[in-house]
Motif scaffolding. Structure first.
Motif, PDB file in Angstrom:
ATOM      1  N   LEU A  49       0.830  -1.209   0.000  1.00 37.38           N
ATOM      2  CA  LEU A  49       0.000   0.000   0.000  1.00 37.38           C
ATOM      3  C   LEU A  49       0.863   1.258   0.000  1.00 37.38           C
ATOM      4  O   LEU A  49       0.569   2.225  -0.707  1.00 37.38           O
ATOM      5  CB  LEU A  49      -0.924  -0.009   1.211  1.00 37.38           C
ATOM      6  CG  LEU A  49      -2.121  -0.968   1.151  1.00 37.38           C
ATOM      7  CD1 LEU A  49      -2.769  -1.096   2.527  1.00 37.38           C
ATOM      8  CD2 LEU A  49      -3.152  -0.482   0.134  1.00 37.38           C
ATOM      9  N   ALA A  50       1.942   1.240   0.791  1.00 36.23           N
ATOM     10  CA  ALA A  50       2.845   2.396   0.828  1.00 36.23           C
ATOM     11  C   ALA A  50       3.488   2.623  -0.539  1.00 36.23           C
ATOM     12  O   ALA A  50       3.671   3.770  -0.961  1.00 36.23           O
ATOM     13  CB  ALA A  50       3.904   2.199   1.902  1.00 36.23           C
ATOM     14  N   ALA A  98      -7.972  10.920   7.096  1.00 40.14           N
ATOM     15  CA  ALA A  98      -7.400   9.664   6.614  1.00 40.14           C
ATOM     16  C   ALA A  98      -8.446   8.862   5.859  1.00 40.14           C
ATOM     17  O   ALA A  98      -9.653   9.013   6.068  1.00 40.14           O
ATOM     18  CB  ALA A  98      -6.855   8.834   7.781  1.00 40.14           C
ATOM     19  N   HIS A  99      -7.968   7.998   4.994  1.00 40.57           N
ATOM     20  CA  HIS A  99      -8.792   6.954   4.405  1.00 40.57           C
ATOM     21  C   HIS A  99      -8.871   5.828   5.446  1.00 40.57           C
ATOM     22  O   HIS A  99      -7.834   5.334   5.899  1.00 40.57           O
ATOM     23  CB  HIS A  99      -8.169   6.452   3.112  1.00 40.57           C
ATOM     24  CG  HIS A  99      -7.998   7.518   2.077  1.00 40.57           C
ATOM     25  ND1 HIS A  99      -9.037   7.960   1.287  1.00 40.57           N
ATOM     26  CD2 HIS A  99      -6.914   8.258   1.721  1.00 40.57           C
ATOM     27  CE1 HIS A  99      -8.614   8.899   0.476  1.00 40.57           C
ATOM     28  NE2 HIS A  99      -7.316   9.107   0.715  1.00 40.57           N
ATOM     29  N   THR A 125     -13.475   2.185   3.559  1.00 38.05           N
ATOM     30  CA  THR A 125     -13.466   0.867   2.920  1.00 38.05           C
ATOM     31  C   THR A 125     -13.865  -0.168   3.951  1.00 38.05           C
ATOM     32  O   THR A 125     -13.268  -0.236   5.038  1.00 38.05           O
ATOM     33  CB  THR A 125     -12.077   0.522   2.350  1.00 38.05           C
ATOM     34  OG1 THR A 125     -11.709   1.499   1.369  1.00 38.05           O
ATOM     35  CG2 THR A 125     -12.088  -0.855   1.694  1.00 38.05           C
ATOM     36  N   PHE A 126     -14.884  -0.947   3.627  1.00 39.27           N
ATOM     37  CA  PHE A 126     -15.345  -2.030   4.490  1.00 39.27           C
ATOM     38  C   PHE A 126     -14.868  -3.357   3.889  1.00 39.27           C
ATOM     39  O   PHE A 126     -15.203  -3.670   2.737  1.00 39.27           O
ATOM     40  CB  PHE A 126     -16.871  -2.039   4.588  1.00 39.27           C
ATOM     41  CG  PHE A 126     -17.459  -0.834   5.267  1.00 39.27           C
ATOM     42  CD1 PHE A 126     -17.507  -0.753   6.643  1.00 39.27           C
ATOM     43  CD2 PHE A 126     -17.980   0.218   4.523  1.00 39.27           C
ATOM     44  CE1 PHE A 126     -18.055   0.354   7.287  1.00 39.27           C
ATOM     45  CE2 PHE A 126     -18.534   1.324   5.142  1.00 39.27           C
ATOM     46  CZ  PHE A 126     -18.572   1.395   6.530  1.00 39.27           C
ATOM     47  N   ALA A 268      -7.702  -2.389  -5.126  1.00 36.43           N
ATOM     48  CA  ALA A 268      -9.013  -1.830  -4.814  1.00 36.43           C
ATOM     49  C   ALA A 268      -8.887  -0.599  -3.923  1.00 36.43           C
ATOM     50  O   ALA A 268      -9.530   0.440  -4.176  1.00 36.43           O
ATOM     51  CB  ALA A 268      -9.890  -2.892  -4.151  1.00 36.43           C
ATOM     52  N   ILE A 269      -8.059  -0.694  -2.869  1.00 33.55           N
ATOM     53  CA  ILE A 269      -7.900   0.439  -1.961  1.00 33.55           C
ATOM     54  C   ILE A 269      -7.186   1.602  -2.638  1.00 33.55           C
ATOM     55  O   ILE A 269      -7.585   2.759  -2.515  1.00 33.55           O
ATOM     56  CB  ILE A 269      -7.150  -0.005  -0.688  1.00 33.55           C
ATOM     57  CG1 ILE A 269      -8.001  -0.998   0.122  1.00 33.55           C
ATOM     58  CG2 ILE A 269      -6.778   1.206   0.174  1.00 33.55           C
ATOM     59  CD1 ILE A 269      -7.291  -1.611   1.305  1.00 33.55           C
ATOM     60  N   ALA A 270      -6.123   1.294  -3.386  1.00 33.69           N
ATOM     61  CA  ALA A 270      -5.363   2.360  -4.050  1.00 33.69           C
ATOM     62  C   ALA A 270      -6.229   3.085  -5.081  1.00 33.69           C
ATOM     63  O   ALA A 270      -6.176   4.321  -5.188  1.00 33.69           O
ATOM     64  CB  ALA A 270      -4.115   1.772  -4.712  1.00 33.69           C
TER      65      ALA A 270
END
Length: 276
Positions: A49-50, A98-99, A125-126, A268-270
């Motif tokens: 993620l980073a 924040a996300h 995000t769930f 998906a998160i990015a």
């Protein structure tokens, strides 16, 4: 404690947190589910993620890992307190917004943050969670009944948690990796029996200012197509309950996202956070 972890005083307790990436990047706060310390957000996943331009924060909620622990069966907090802790941790880190990513039980914590502290949330995000509506399907019949472990016997406790992971991860279960995670989790916990007990004994209070339909930030739902704990209908229910919700299904996984499917979760998160 590793040099990259730090204890923060928040709301009268200590929360242990670790960060990955550049603090100048958009922050993403990872909140894992019931009984799970921050180790359950694997460091490899956090680094992925980073690498996508996010400043990643993982932390031990109360009664997990190195954060404040309570007497067994007597947690001195509710879900709203855990949500306030998340906001307080952002304060301690100097982060305005924040996300927020909530996994499993902590989808409820993420909901409280989003509804009651919306100015602090860029997106939600769930992951593998539920609205808990009465008409949703129960856990799959494939979920085994596991007798509680003998907490005086570390081997019994380890085996109990490993078998729980096996049930949730279905065909993606990696026993060696699971045992390594459980042993590290047990070794660093202030009280591992409290970790396995107290989140399920707290008060599950609702947000003060509404529910899923009152969320104002962009919402992503990520759900395993074979989730035996919260079958896919639970993820679909969140998508339908929130304004303009989006659902990403990872077809062949269960309740936990295995290393082989981290890229699906990271993508998906990015993608969800990129334009927020």
């Amino acid at each position: 404690m590793t040099t990259s972890e730090k204890l923060y005083p928040v709301n009268g307790v200590e929360l242990c947190a670790e960060t990955f990436g550049d603090p100048a990047d958009p922050a993403v706060l990872l909140i894992h589910g019931g009984s799970a310390s921050m180790l359950w957000w694997d460091s490899g996943l956090c680094r992925k993620l980073a690498d996508r331009g996010l400043y990643v924060i993982r932390y031990d909620q109360r009664d997990t890992g190195r954060s404040t622990s309570y007497p067994i069966g007597r947690p001195g907090y509710s879900m709203r307190d855990l949500a306030a802790d998340a906001v307080g941790l952002l304060d301690a880190l100097g982060i305005d917004q924040a996300h927020v990513v909530g996994q499993s039980m902590s989808g409820g914590t993420a909901l409280v943050i989003g509804v009651d502290h919306p100015s602090r949330v860029a997106s939600l995000t769930f992951v593998s969670t539920s609205t808990e509506a009465d008409d949703l399907p129960p856990p799959s019949e494939s979920m085994p009944h596991l007798d509680p472990p003998d907490f005086a016997d570390p081997a019994s406790v380890e085996e109990y948690v490993v078998r729980s992971i096996e049930a949730e991860y279905l065909g993606h279960f990696d026993e060696a990796a699971a045992r390594d995670l459980v042993r590290r989790d047990m070794a660093r916990a202030r009280d591992f029996e409290a970790s396995l007990t107290n989140h399920y004994a707290m008060s599950f209070d609702d947000p003060v200012n509404g529910g899923f339909g009152d969320l104002t930030m962009p919402v992503l739902v990520v759900h395993g197509g074979l989730d035996p704990v919260f079958p896919l209908a639970h993820g679909e229910a969140i998508r339908d309950a929130v304004p303009n919700g989006r659902l990403v299904v990872i077809p062949d996984v269960g309740h936990g996202v295995p290393a082989a499917r981290w890229d699906d979760l990271v993508d998906a998160i990015a993608d969800h956070t990129a334009s927020r």
